[in-house]
Scaffold this active site. Structure first.
Site, PDB file in Angstrom:
ATOM      1  N   HIS A 304       0.803  -1.223   0.000  1.00  0.00           N
ATOM      2  CA  HIS A 304       0.000   0.000   0.000  1.00  0.00           C
ATOM      3  C   HIS A 304       0.832   1.266   0.000  1.00  0.00           C
ATOM      4  CE1 HIS A 304      -3.116  -2.922   0.434  1.00  0.00           C
ATOM      5  NE2 HIS A 304      -3.851  -2.020  -0.178  1.00  0.00           N
ATOM      6  N   ARG A 411     -10.612   2.065  -1.510  1.00  0.00           N
ATOM      7  CA  ARG A 411     -10.182   1.143  -0.446  1.00  0.00           C
ATOM      8  C   ARG A 411     -10.661   1.707   0.882  1.00  0.00           C
ATOM      9  NH1 ARG A 411      -5.473   0.844  -3.976  1.00  0.00           N
ATOM     10  NH2 ARG A 411      -5.004  -1.351  -4.422  1.00  0.00           N
ATOM     11  N   ARG A 447     -15.090  -0.565  -2.174  1.00  0.00           N
ATOM     12  CA  ARG A 447     -14.810  -1.961  -1.820  1.00  0.00           C
ATOM     13  C   ARG A 447     -15.045  -2.145  -0.322  1.00  0.00           C
ATOM     14  NH1 ARG A 447      -8.864  -4.242  -2.533  1.00  0.00           N
ATOM     15  NH2 ARG A 447      -8.422  -2.852  -0.800  1.00  0.00           N
ATOM     16  N   GLU A 545      -9.779 -11.887  -7.728  1.00  0.00           N
ATOM     17  CA  GLU A 545      -8.381 -11.827  -7.311  1.00  0.00           C
ATOM     18  C   GLU A 545      -7.883 -13.149  -6.720  1.00  0.00           C
ATOM     19  OE1 GLU A 545      -7.833  -8.535  -4.590  1.00  0.00           O
ATOM     20  OE2 GLU A 545      -9.639  -8.993  -3.471  1.00  0.00           O
ATOM     21  N   ASN A 568      -3.247  -7.340  -8.384  1.00  0.00           N
ATOM     22  CA  ASN A 568      -2.183  -7.391  -7.364  1.00  0.00           C
ATOM     23  C   ASN A 568      -2.235  -8.724  -6.628  1.00  0.00           C
ATOM     24  OD1 ASN A 568      -2.006  -4.741  -8.144  1.00  0.00           O
ATOM     25  ND2 ASN A 568      -2.920  -3.918  -6.293  1.00  0.00           N
ATOM     26  N   ASP A 569      -3.435  -9.064  -6.167  1.00  0.00           N
ATOM     27  CA  ASP A 569      -3.560 -10.341  -5.472  1.00  0.00           C
ATOM     28  C   ASP A 569      -3.632 -11.503  -6.453  1.00  0.00           C
ATOM     29  OD1 ASP A 569      -3.441  -9.985  -2.676  1.00  0.00           O
ATOM     30  OD2 ASP A 569      -5.306  -8.853  -2.779  1.00  0.00           O
ATOM     31  N   ARG A 579       3.352 -10.982  -2.711  1.00  0.00           N
ATOM     32  CA  ARG A 579       3.474  -9.656  -3.307  1.00  0.00           C
ATOM     33  C   ARG A 579       4.366  -8.725  -2.482  1.00  0.00           C
ATOM     34  NH1 ARG A 579      -2.691  -7.226  -2.744  1.00  0.00           N
ATOM     35  NH2 ARG A 579      -1.758  -5.175  -2.790  1.00  0.00           N
ATOM     36  N   CYS A 616      -8.889  -3.193 -11.363  1.00  0.00           N
ATOM     37  CA  CYS A 616      -8.442  -2.165 -10.432  1.00  0.00           C
ATOM     38  C   CYS A 616      -7.093  -2.491  -9.827  1.00  0.00           C
ATOM     39  CB  CYS A 616      -9.481  -1.927  -9.341  1.00  0.00           C
ATOM     40  SG  CYS A 616      -9.781  -3.406  -8.364  1.00  0.00           S
TER      41      CYS A 616
HETATM   42  C1  PEP Z   1      -5.700  -6.123  -5.990  1.00  0.00           C
HETATM   43  O1  PEP Z   1      -5.467  -7.104  -5.255  1.00  0.00           O
HETATM   44  O2  PEP Z   1      -5.390  -6.059  -7.189  1.00  0.00           O
HETATM   45  C2  PEP Z   1      -6.347  -4.926  -5.428  1.00  0.00           C
HETATM   46  C3  PEP Z   1      -6.704  -3.929  -6.205  1.00  0.00           C
HETATM   47  O3  PEP Z   1      -6.534  -4.887  -4.089  1.00  0.00           O
HETATM   48  P1  PEP Z   1      -5.415  -4.580  -2.989  1.00  0.00           P
HETATM   49  O4  PEP Z   1      -4.188  -4.123  -3.706  1.00  0.00           O
HETATM   50  O5  PEP Z   1      -5.975  -3.524  -2.093  1.00  0.00           O
HETATM   51  O6  PEP Z   1      -5.269  -5.889  -2.305  1.00  0.00           O
HETATM   52 MG    MG Z   2      -6.477  -7.320  -3.392  1.00  0.00          MG
END
Ligand code: PEP
Ligand code: MG
Length: 667
Positions: A304, A411, A447, A545, A568-569, A579, A616
């Site tokens: 983050h 978020r 979300r 995800e 991302n996930d 990650r 996203c």
């Molecule tokens: C993701 O996982 O791509 C996402 C947008 O959520 P976060 O990065 O907050 O886990």
């Molecule tokens: Mg995520």
């Protein structure tokens, strides 16, 4: 001795009036209490007084017991009835402040062979290059002792606590004595000083020490309890006081540990923030406009901190490891956020290269500005919404300035992480409504709470987990904790009356999670009906995800209004590559054919079912991948605001048909 009256203090007993009232009460020897609506608190405790939430025109009773009880009641009633008579303006702090220790600043630069030549490598977390002075941020960790005090240690511990509180008060007095302190800041410091001196808070802390807890543990527990009380009051001003209590608790703990706070607020223009680790909330509330670049020992490209840095166009290199310790003593650092490289005290050749690249980047930024107000469309005329990922209302302005066509991911974690207590339904409803109004008529996708893994929250008791990323997070935790989930769903239903709010669920891996959430939304709506509270239904979507969600996407598409792919996930779960772990950063690559196949399968399932498919995850802003995502059928790409102009340019170049912005197109 007691007397009742109607309060004529215009703002009620908030902030400054509360400070004055308590100061006046403390000037009498008698025990003094104030009673409102059957609740009685000490008039000498500003914390308790504020929690009583006395407003103008409330009826209260002042009660005193002691030698000067009559004078006390008269003076306090006099203040409540005529607050402008009799009290001097100067506030409560008049004692002379003792000399203060020098603020902690980085030591003189010590050339370090390991940081010369090729420079250091880390994870390229936010693109851009920057050369600037070092601002070292290595705040002390507050770790309460696990051991109980022995009976003969208790008095010494209480003495230590009192000395620490006195040191904190003295520091605040010194700040108040500084004529350069701005009016708003003065009010904040005065409120903090009152909290540090508050007799009930200090009484609670001392009681815990007498039970055998060390002073740091006792302060942490008492501050958390009082902060939770402020958080539960139905008053946004008082809710915000919870942060003040937490801040004071931290100051006292640091004094107990003999350490000074390094304050991010004092970062100089264009400085490179160097830290071993930095909390997302600490970074979010730092003066981001002044930060030139971020370098951290911990963190990966989709942590983050990286996301906040990208949102604000701040170059960042994370996951540098222990080598970050060598950087904190450098005078200047050159940061290359594209290549993930850092040069401490660079030589003339490297300086010249960075200066040239910084000026080229400035020119590119100016050229992209022309794309901010364009609506990109596909060859068939379908609008591709380029929206923003946001984590707080403070980021709205930057997102709109970048040309965001709404919000594709809000978020909500920061709302929960910024306090030690849970945010109230009202506070959440106000936040979501403010977001909706700011972007109307574009849509905003909120979300639901996604915590666990890398995002713990103080107010929620998380079990120790061997693999938190495979554990109790996101929708899993929310469904198990309706007292946390339902206020959020109700707040979203209330904000949905603005017409442009949509909601999505994180970490979905089983269709039952969607069905159970829908049942909970119905339950919340029925309760709002019963209470006569206005609300509207919202479209519900899911984030894709997890590999499980990809594999059941055709069935999920029948249950929901849209998909939003969280790359991302999804990348970490498809590739089995953490990650946050810089050592497997090469595997954590969204462009890997395995991840791209998962994205394509999701897009196909969504398009065939006729629902919107968006993205996203951070990949949504990658210029090299955007053409493929558009080709797969994605019609919404949500990204860090700083990436928006370039993404629009990429789509505009796909099919050079640009039209003036018409927000109505996108809904
Ligand atoms: C993701 O996982 O791509 C996402 C947008 O959520 P976060 O990065 O907050 O886990
Ligand atoms: Mg995520």
């Amino acid at each position: 001795m007691e007397r009742s009256t109607i309060v004529r203090v215009h703002e009620g007993l908030h902030a400054r009036p509360a400070t004055r009232f308590v100061k006046l009460a403390k000037s009498f020897e008698s025990e003094v209490e104030i009673v409102k609506g059957g609740k009685t608190v000490s008039a000498k405790s500003s914390v308790k007084l504020m929690l009583l939430a006395v407003k103008e025109n409330d009826e209260v009773t002042v009660r005193a017991d002691g030698a000067d009880a009559i004078e006390a009641v008269e003076a306090l009633i006099g203040y409540l009835e005529n607050p402008h008579a009799g009290l001097e303006e100067s506030g409560a702090q008049s004692e002379a402040a003792p000399p203060q220790p020098e603020a902690v600043r980085p030591a003189e630069p010590a050339p370090d062979a390991a940081t010369e030549g090729e420079g250091l490598r880390g994870v390229a977390a936010s693109e851009g290059v920057h050369l600037g002075p070092v601002f070292a941020h290595f705040p002390a960790q507050i770790v309460p002792s696990a051991q109980s005090l022995l009976p003969d240690q208790i008095e010494t511990e209480i003495e230590r606590l009192r000395a620490a509180i006195a040191a904190v008060q003295a520091r605040m007095d010194a700040a108040l004595a500084d004529e350069g302190l701005a009016g708003g800041d003065r009010g904040i410091v005065a409120a903090l000083r009152d909290i540090a001196a508050d007799e009930t808070l200090v009484g609670d802390i001392e009681a815990s020490i007498r039970e055998g807890f060390d002073a740091v543990s006792a302060v942490v527990a008492a501050a958390a309890k009082t902060a939770a009380e402020f958080g539960n009051v139905e008053d946004t001003y008082l809710n915000a006081r919870a942060d003040d209590v937490e801040a004071v608790g931290r100051q006292i703990c640091l004094a107990l540990l003999g350490q000074d706070e390094v304050d991010l607020a004092s970062i100089q223009e264009g400085a490179v923030l160097v830290a071993e680790d930095i909390g997302a909330w600490d970074l979010a509330r730092a003066p981001l406009k002044r930060i030139g670049a971020v370098v951290c020992g911990k963190g990966g490209a989709t942590s983050h901190v990286a996301i906040i840095a990208r949102s604000h166009g701040i170059p960042a290199v994370l996951g540098v490891g222990d080598q970050v310790m060598a950087l904190k003593d450098a005078r200047e650092i050159a940061v290359d956020g594209h290549a993930g490289r850092i040069f401490a005290d660079p030589d003339q050749r490297i300086r010249a290269e960075f200066e040239q690249r910084m000026s080229a980047a400035e020119k590119e930024r100016a050229a992209l500005a022309g794309f901010q107000s364009f609506t990109p469309k596909r060859a068939d005329g379908t609008v591709i919404e380029v929206a923003a990922n946001l984590g707080s209302l403070e980021e709205i302005e930057a997102a709109k300035a970048a040309g965001a066509m709404g919000v594709g991911l809000f978020r909500t974690e920061l709302l929960f992480m910024r306090h030690m207590h849970l945010p109230s339904e009202d506070m959440q409803a106000e936040t979501y409504a403010a977001l909706a109004k700011a972007f109307a008529p574009y849509r905003v996708i909120v979300r639901t709470l996604d915590i666990g893994g890398d995002k713990p929250v103080t107010a929620i008791d998380f079990p120790e987990e061997e693999n938190p990323f495979l554990g109790w997070r996101g929708i899993r935790m929310c469904l198990d904790r309706p007292h946390i989930f339902k206020p959020q769903l109700k707040a979203l239903l209330r904000a949905a009356i603005h017409g442009n709010v949509k909601v999505m669920l994180p970490m979905v891996s089983d269709i039952e999670e969607v069905r159970r959430t829908k049942a909970l939304v119905d339950e919340c709506a029925a309760e709002l009906d019963l209470d006569g509270v206005a609300y509207a239904r919202f479209d519900l979507g899911v984030m894709i995800e997890t590999p499980a969600a990809v594999l059941v996407a055709p069935a999920l598409a029948k249950e929901v209004a849209f998909f939003s792919i969280g790359t991302n996930d999804l990348t970490q779960y498809v590739m089995a590559a953490d990650r946050l772990n810089p050592t497997v950063a090469a595997l954590n690559d969204v462009a890997n054919p395995a991840v791209m196949t998962a994205i394509e399968m999701t897009a196909r399932a969504g398009v065939e079912a006729g629902i919107m498919v968006g993205m996203c995850g951070e990949a949504a802003g990658r210029p090299d991948l955007i053409p493929r995502f558009v080709e797969m059928g994605l019609t919404e790409l949500s990204m860090s605001p700083a990436s928006i102009p370039r993404a629009k340019k990429v789509i505009a170049n796909l099919k050079a048909r640009r039209v003036e912005t018409d927000p109505g197109d996108a809904l």
